[in-house]
Motif scaffolding. Structure first.
Motif, PDB file in Angstrom:
ATOM      1  N   VAL A   1       0.753  -0.863  -0.058  1.00  0.00           N
ATOM      2  CA  VAL A   1      -0.593   0.730  -0.354  1.00  0.00           C
ATOM      3  C   VAL A   1       0.535   1.438  -0.046  1.00  0.00           C
ATOM      4  O   VAL A   1       1.032   1.681  -0.586  1.00  0.00           O
ATOM      5  CB  VAL A   1      -1.272   0.465   1.647  1.00  0.00           C
ATOM      6  N   GLY A   2       2.026   1.411   0.853  1.00  0.00           N
ATOM      7  CA  GLY A   2       2.991   2.794   1.402  1.00  0.00           C
ATOM      8  C   GLY A   2       3.556   2.684  -0.487  1.00  0.00           C
ATOM      9  O   GLY A   2       3.421   3.706  -0.475  1.00  0.00           O
ATOM     10  N   ALA A   3       4.421   0.893  -1.145  1.00  0.00           N
ATOM     11  CA  ALA A   3       4.982   2.183  -2.842  1.00  0.00           C
ATOM     12  C   ALA A   3       3.587   2.477  -3.403  1.00  0.00           C
ATOM     13  O   ALA A   3       4.283   3.062  -4.208  1.00  0.00           O
ATOM     14  CB  ALA A   3       5.332   0.360  -2.442  1.00  0.00           C
ATOM     15  N   ALA A   4       2.277   1.467  -3.503  1.00  0.00           N
ATOM     16  CA  ALA A   4       1.487   2.201  -4.144  1.00  0.00           C
ATOM     17  C   ALA A   4       1.112   3.106  -4.433  1.00  0.00           C
ATOM     18  O   ALA A   4       1.167   4.727  -4.695  1.00  0.00           O
ATOM     19  CB  ALA A   4       0.069   1.321  -4.158  1.00  0.00           C
ATOM     20  N   THR A   5       0.943   3.983  -2.713  1.00  0.00           N
ATOM     21  CA  THR A   5       0.330   5.209  -2.814  1.00  0.00           C
ATOM     22  C   THR A   5       1.479   6.452  -3.165  1.00  0.00           C
ATOM     23  O   THR A   5       1.349   6.930  -3.947  1.00  0.00           O
ATOM     24  CB  THR A   5       0.540   5.154  -0.919  1.00  0.00           C
ATOM     25  N   ALA A   6       2.656   6.149  -2.793  1.00  0.00           N
ATOM     26  CA  ALA A   6       4.045   6.548  -2.938  1.00  0.00           C
ATOM     27  C   ALA A   6       4.679   6.922  -4.794  1.00  0.00           C
ATOM     28  O   ALA A   6       4.713   7.861  -5.183  1.00  0.00           O
ATOM     29  CB  ALA A   6       5.522   5.753  -2.725  1.00  0.00           C
ATOM     30  N   GLN A   7       4.220   5.744  -5.579  1.00  0.00           N
ATOM     31  CA  GLN A   7       3.969   5.866  -6.697  1.00  0.00           C
ATOM     32  C   GLN A   7       2.690   6.899  -7.729  1.00  0.00           C
ATOM     33  O   GLN A   7       3.137   7.137  -8.708  1.00  0.00           O
ATOM     34  CB  GLN A   7       3.546   4.280  -7.313  1.00  0.00           C
ATOM     35  N   VAL A   8       1.533   7.123  -6.593  1.00  0.00           N
ATOM     36  CA  VAL A   8       0.560   7.375  -7.447  1.00  0.00           C
ATOM     37  C   VAL A   8       1.368   8.806  -7.152  1.00  0.00           C
ATOM     38  O   VAL A   8       0.909   9.936  -7.840  1.00  0.00           O
ATOM     39  CB  VAL A   8      -0.545   7.289  -6.414  1.00  0.00           C
ATOM     40  N   SER A   9       1.410   9.187  -5.645  1.00  0.00           N
ATOM     41  CA  SER A   9       2.216  10.703  -5.751  1.00  0.00           C
ATOM     42  C   SER A   9       2.894  10.658  -6.691  1.00  0.00           C
ATOM     43  O   SER A   9       2.737  12.335  -7.743  1.00  0.00           O
ATOM     44  CB  SER A   9       2.532  10.647  -4.059  1.00  0.00           C
ATOM     45  N   SER A  10       4.171  10.040  -7.218  1.00  0.00           N
ATOM     46  CA  SER A  10       5.620  10.678  -7.775  1.00  0.00           C
ATOM     47  C   SER A  10       4.614  10.678  -8.784  1.00  0.00           C
ATOM     48  O   SER A  10       5.044  11.835 -10.234  1.00  0.00           O
ATOM     49  CB  SER A  10       6.250   9.281  -7.906  1.00  0.00           C
ATOM     50  N   LEU A  11       3.995  10.233  -9.600  1.00  0.00           N
ATOM     51  CA  LEU A  11       3.310  10.723 -10.509  1.00  0.00           C
ATOM     52  C   LEU A  11       2.475  11.346 -11.272  1.00  0.00           C
ATOM     53  O   LEU A  11       2.759  12.326 -11.831  1.00  0.00           O
ATOM     54  CB  LEU A  11       1.798   8.750 -11.180  1.00  0.00           C
ATOM     55  N   ALA A  12       1.531  11.796 -10.107  1.00  0.00           N
ATOM     56  CA  ALA A  12       0.851  13.274  -9.589  1.00  0.00           C
ATOM     57  C   ALA A  12       1.779  14.430  -9.675  1.00  0.00           C
ATOM     58  O   ALA A  12       1.325  15.901 -10.516  1.00  0.00           O
ATOM     59  CB  ALA A  12      -0.014  13.419  -8.133  1.00  0.00           C
ATOM     60  N   ALA A  13       2.248  14.012  -9.137  1.00  0.00           N
ATOM     61  CA  ALA A  13       3.708  15.745  -9.645  1.00  0.00           C
ATOM     62  C   ALA A  13       4.601  15.522 -10.988  1.00  0.00           C
ATOM     63  O   ALA A  13       4.823  16.623 -11.179  1.00  0.00           O
ATOM     64  CB  ALA A  13       5.196  15.002  -8.746  1.00  0.00           C
ATOM     65  N   ARG A  14       4.845  13.967 -11.440  1.00  0.00           N
ATOM     66  CA  ARG A  14       5.426  14.087 -12.489  1.00  0.00           C
ATOM     67  C   ARG A  14       3.959  15.106 -13.776  1.00  0.00           C
ATOM     68  O   ARG A  14       4.485  15.722 -14.588  1.00  0.00           O
ATOM     69  CB  ARG A  14       5.809  13.514 -13.126  1.00  0.00           C
ATOM     70  N   ILE A  15       2.703  14.760 -13.486  1.00  0.00           N
ATOM     71  CA  ILE A  15       1.925  15.384 -14.175  1.00  0.00           C
ATOM     72  C   ILE A  15       1.911  16.741 -13.746  1.00  0.00           C
ATOM     73  O   ILE A  15       1.661  17.519 -14.788  1.00  0.00           O
ATOM     74  CB  ILE A  15       0.718  14.260 -13.801  1.00  0.00           C
ATOM     75  N   ASP A  16       1.517  17.647 -13.416  1.00  0.00           N
ATOM     76  CA  ASP A  16       1.371  18.695 -12.579  1.00  0.00           C
ATOM     77  C   ASP A  16       3.185  19.456 -13.015  1.00  0.00           C
ATOM     78  O   ASP A  16       2.327  20.176 -14.040  1.00  0.00           O
ATOM     79  CB  ASP A  16       1.971  18.943 -11.303  1.00  0.00           C
ATOM     80  N   LEU A  17       3.847  18.684 -13.126  1.00  0.00           N
ATOM     81  CA  LEU A  17       5.544  18.940 -13.572  1.00  0.00           C
ATOM     82  C   LEU A  17       5.350  19.205 -15.732  1.00  0.00           C
ATOM     83  O   LEU A  17       5.570  20.780 -16.270  1.00  0.00           O
ATOM     84  CB  LEU A  17       6.677  18.186 -13.707  1.00  0.00           C
ATOM     85  N   ALA A  18       4.461  18.603 -15.789  1.00  0.00           N
ATOM     86  CA  ALA A  18       4.732  17.865 -17.292  1.00  0.00           C
ATOM     87  C   ALA A  18       3.207  19.360 -18.082  1.00  0.00           C
ATOM     88  O   ALA A  18       3.328  20.063 -18.537  1.00  0.00           O
ATOM     89  CB  ALA A  18       4.311  16.263 -17.890  1.00  0.00           C
ATOM     90  N   GLN A  19       2.421  19.281 -16.831  1.00  0.00           N
ATOM     91  CA  GLN A  19       1.238  20.398 -17.570  1.00  0.00           C
ATOM     92  C   GLN A  19       1.448  21.615 -17.366  1.00  0.00           C
ATOM     93  O   GLN A  19       1.492  22.000 -17.869  1.00  0.00           O
ATOM     94  CB  GLN A  19      -0.088  19.783 -16.652  1.00  0.00           C
ATOM     95  N   GLU A  20       2.749  21.710 -16.358  1.00  0.00           N
ATOM     96  CA  GLU A  20       3.264  23.380 -16.296  1.00  0.00           C
ATOM     97  C   GLU A  20       4.163  23.236 -17.327  1.00  0.00           C
ATOM     98  O   GLU A  20       3.855  24.571 -17.707  1.00  0.00           O
ATOM     99  CB  GLU A  20       4.450  23.699 -14.871  1.00  0.00           C
ATOM    100  N   SER A  21       4.881  22.360 -17.764  1.00  0.00           N
ATOM    101  CA  SER A  21       5.641  22.873 -19.303  1.00  0.00           C
ATOM    102  C   SER A  21       5.076  23.087 -20.127  1.00  0.00           C
ATOM    103  O   SER A  21       5.189  24.035 -21.411  1.00  0.00           O
ATOM    104  CB  SER A  21       6.407  21.568 -19.040  1.00  0.00           C
ATOM    105  N   LYS A  22       3.608  21.830 -20.065  1.00  0.00           N
ATOM    106  CA  LYS A  22       2.866  22.518 -21.444  1.00  0.00           C
ATOM    107  C   LYS A  22       2.538  23.934 -21.374  1.00  0.00           C
ATOM    108  O   LYS A  22       2.071  24.442 -22.466  1.00  0.00           O
ATOM    109  CB  LYS A  22       1.596  21.469 -21.112  1.00  0.00           C
TER     110      LYS A  22
END
Length: 475
Positions: free
Chosen positions: A107-128
């Motif tokens: 659960v902890g690993a899955a939650t960390a992955q979800v958070s990491s992907l969300a942060a990467r999406i935010d960065l990619a959206q900012e770049s867009k």
């Protein structure tokens, strides 16, 4: 169903010989079987097991539960089942706790992955957003440059020179201030060429930005796909963790309930154990006395025959003729009875003959360390035909009250100085009666789950010269 690893023998009346197990077993073992009631000192704390110690432990754990039930089977089937369950629950708890920890880690690993992907999406959206904004600015500049080039070209084409308006566009003042129109035209051409170069550069920049935008959009799409999958994985991990926690909670709760019930029943169980122990001591003594008498009668008959032969001049008799003392021959090999298997099929052995250590984690009340299993348990399903292992006389054939249910006991007499008795317990029905003569291989019963038994099985014992021996050494 858990099959017991031992059985106690029925308690017969004064007119019948009571069958049973070895005296030693019930003196040293059945009371020790009470230890199954107090697993880990009345539940206690469970020591976490290492993950590598949990592999391939199911069979060993079931055997421990099997033994715990067997130690108390002839006291009470319900109590034996409770003791077996307690061993299982406590044995399963460490593994369940490890599984819960693993699930929580996932659960902890899955939650960390979800958070990491969300942060990467935010960065990619900012770049867009930045690229989109820059594209808009560059597009506007390109449009302005095109407009300026168009004005320069139009004015040059129409006027053949530089108009006042064009001069204003180029920012060079009034045409009257110029030396001549040729210089103005040349300057206009240079400005137009510069504007064209700027437009070309802007176009290239715009195309590059568009490519970057497409790449960022593709990255965002891929990241969102990964994020969706990660969310599903996270939920699955949470569900698994919840299920594992429920398992752990239930094992703890069930163990506590059973432990409390058994603790409350301990005085009654100990009283029953004393009664059963005495019954089994009596049974062992009765079988031993029966076989002693059979051996004595056989020896007396052999001596009589020897003396008659000596008196008639037939010789032999071990010195009986002429007043010598008769010396009986040494006992022969018990295999002379020619025992056959009591079942026709390939019935597996679920518990063999011999010493059984006290199940791990229990308290050894008598300090003997275990008990003696004086027979062999076969995993026969209820209704399996049971056959006489050898010819003989039925001593018991029917229901008995000592916990063996429908029981058959057969005396096979004396052969080569050995007396043999076989016993068959927990049958669903006994098909023979006391005093009846049976032949080898004759159908005598159907296996079952009667008496204080915790599951369909067949318990088979062989008694040789007053003591229980391993049946597999005779079959």
């Amino acid at each position: 169903m858990y099959r017991t690893s031992q059985d106690a023998t029925p308690h017969g009346g004064s007119s019948t010989v009571k069958t049973g197990h070895a005296k030693r077993r019930w003196r040293s073992g059945v009371a020790a079987g009470l230890t199954a009631l107090t697993m880990l000192g009345m539940l206690g704390l469970v020591v976490p097991a290492q993950a590598d110690e949990l592999h391939d432990k199911a069979s060993a754990l079931e055997q421990q539960a099997h033994d715990a039930a067997g130690a108390l089977e002839f006291v009470d089937a319900g109590i034996a089942k409770s003791a077996s369950d307690l061993v299982l629950f406590q044995g399963q708890l460490p593994g369940a706790q490890v599984a819960l920890t693993d699930a929580q880690t996932r659960v902890g690993a899955a939650t960390a992955q979800v958070s990491s992907l969300a942060a990467r999406i935010d960065l990619a959206q900012e770049s867009k957003d930045k690229i989109t904004s820059q594209i808009a600015i560059d597009t506007k500049k390109a449009a302005e440059t095109k407009s300026m080039i168009g004005q320069i070209a139009a004015q040059s084409y129409k006027g053949g020179g530089i108009s006042p308006n064009l001069a204003l566009i180029l920012g060079i003042g009034s045409p009257n201030d110029l030396a001549n129109s040729i210089d103005m035209a040349e300057q206009a051409m240079r400005s137009q060429n510069a504007a064209l170069e700027q437009l070309t550069s802007q176009k290239a920049t715009n195309q590059n930005a568009q490519a970057r935008l497409a790449a960022v959009e593709a990255e965002i799409k891929d990241l969102k796909t990964q994020a969706d999958a990660a969310l599903v994985a996270e939920q699955s991990a949470r569900d698994q963790a919840a299920a594992q926690k429920a398992t752990v909670d239930k094992l703890i709760s069930d163990s506590a309930v059973i432990n409390a019930q058994l603790e409350a029943q301990k005085p009654q169980i100990q009283a029953k154990l004393k009664v059963v122990q005495q019954q089994q001591n009596d049974v062992a003594a009765q079988i031993a006395e029966q076989q002693r008498q059979e051996l004595a009668a056989a020896a007396a008959e052999a001596e009589r025959i020897a003396r008659e032969q000596a008196a008639s001049g037939g010789g032999g008799g071990g010195g009986a003729g002429g007043g010598g003392t008769y010396v009986p021959p040494a006992p022969g090999n018990p295999s002379a009875f020619g025992l056959q298997h009591p079942f026709s099929g390939n019935i597996p052995i679920t518990s063999g003959f011999g010493w059984r250590p006290t199940p791990t984690g229990t308290i050894d009340f008598e300090g003997t360390g275990g008990y003696m299993h004086t027979g062999v348990d076969f995993g026969a399903t209820c209704g399996t035909p049971v056959y006489a292992a050898a010819a003989g006389n039925v001593v018991i054939g029917g229901w008995t009250n000592g916990g063996g249910g429908y029981t058959v006991q057969i005396s096979h007499g004396v052969i080569q100085g050995n007396a043999l008795t076989t016993i068959y317990y927990h049958n669903s029905a006994a098909l023979v009666s006391p005093g009846q003569r049976v032949s080898q291989g004759q159908l005598i019963a159907y296996s079952g789950n009667t008496g204080n038994s915790t599951g369909c099985h067949a318990h088979f014992e062989t008694w040789l010269n007053g003591r229980a021996v391993d049946p597999m050494g005779l079959l």
